[in-house]
Structures are given as C-alpha cells and as structure tokens.
Write a protein that holds these residues in place. Structure first.
Motif: not given
Length: 202
Positions: A7-11, A42-47, A56-58, A157-164
């Motif tokens: 998949i290619i969607r860069l930003g 810059a967007h790799a952490p989201l994916l 995820v390939i940067v 489908p996003f993983a659940v992340s810790p949220s302070p």
C-alpha cells in the motif's frame, strides 16, 4: 502461496486514516497475506497501531539516495500488487519502483495528478462525488484479486494505546464524554463555528 501487497499512501494524517478501511478490507479478504505500507517517517507511529498491516516501511528520504535505498527494500519483498492510494506522480513512481507485478491506481479523473497514470499497469474506476474512504474501498473491491466478500463497510482497526488523559478522566469518575476537534490547517477545510456549536449542543 500467500499474496504480497504494498500500500502506498505517504502522508497527510487524515488521508492515512481514510485509507485504513481499504487495508482492513484487504486483510479480511486475505487473512494470511503480507500487507505492507510505505509511508513517510513522520506518520510511521500511527500506522504501527494498525494490526491489519504486516509491516510499515518508511521512505528513506527525498534524495536520490533515499529513493534508491527504499527501492532496494521494496524489491526484496517481491510484491504481487502495489496499490497507490495517493494518486500523485511521486506515489505512483514509488509503486512502480517497488517491482510489483501489478501496479494499480485510480482512474485518471480521480487522480490528483493525472500523469500518475503512466506508472500503473491497471486503473480502477471509482466514481465521482464520493468520499475518499469509499473511493479507496472501491479500488480494493473492484480489483481482480479474487475477493470473495462484499467489502462495503468501513472499519478502522486501530490498536488500543495507553492514554494518560483518558485514565485521568476515568479516575475522576467521567465515563461518558464527547470530543470535538474544531479547526483545520486549511481554511477550506474549516467548519463554521455555528456548526460546531450545534454539534456541541446536541
């Protein structure tokens, strides 16, 4: 043999989120496939929070050296299909440089840069006047990839992340709330204040 998709969607944060349902649909159709996503750093952490993605390939940079390094990493994966969900010359060129057997993108009318079509081996008619989520789903759904299910619904489908912040609200006894995000970087994307007010009142 398992299929290998790129998949290619860069930003652009919003556009990346809009592309996630198409990847989820692809994963539903091919549960054992390798589905990689090429994106700017810059967007790799989201994916990384999207479990439907295998890897995820940067993009290694905008220089010639960065492109050559990226091409080498992509070609090592031996993709069956590269899917350009961006529609720019840049994204289409990277799709072709991946070495994928098939390079697929939107029909010319749906491309942001029509010249991108020269890099594709196939174009998909996605219709006009539709939301980009629907266009992305249409591209994946109408490919001759042996899809056996109806891929009409959009799921994220996003993983659940810790949220302070969320933990703080919950510890204060707040269990139900709404979140409004007024504003946008581009004036033509800013919703009128009175519209946000109406949603807040509702």
């Amino acid at each position: 043999m398992n299929q290998r998709f790129l998949i290619i969607r860069l930003g652009s944060l919003g556009d990346l989120v809009h592309a996630v349902p198409a990847v989820a649909a692809l994963r539903e159709a091919y549960p054992d496939a390798q589905i990689d996503w090429l994106v700017e750093r810059a967007h790799a952490p989201l994916l990384a929070q999207v479990p439907a993605i295998s890897r995820v390939i940067v993009l290694k940079g905008r220089s010639l050296g960065g492109w050559l390094a990226t091409r080498a990493e992509l070609r090592a994966q031996r993709y069956d299909v590269a899917i350009d969900l961006q529609g720019l010359i840049k994204s289409a060129a990277l799709a072709r440089l991946s070495g994928a057997i098939r390079v697929v993108g939107f029909d010319t009318r749906a491309l942001r840069e029509p010249a991108a079509r020269w890099f594709y081996t196939a174009q998909v008619e996605v219709g006009e006047g539709r939301h980009v989520i629907e266009k992305n789903l249409a591209l994946v759904r109408t490919l001759d990839l042996g899809l056996s299910r109806t891929l009409d619904r959009a799921v994220f489908p996003f993983a659940v992340s810790p949220s302070p912040a969320l933990e703080s609200l919950q510890s204060s006894g707040v269990s139900e709330f709404a979140l409004l995000n007024p504003g946008a970087a581009w004036p033509n994307k800013r919703w009128p204040v009175e519209s946000f007010a109406a949603v807040a009142r509702w």
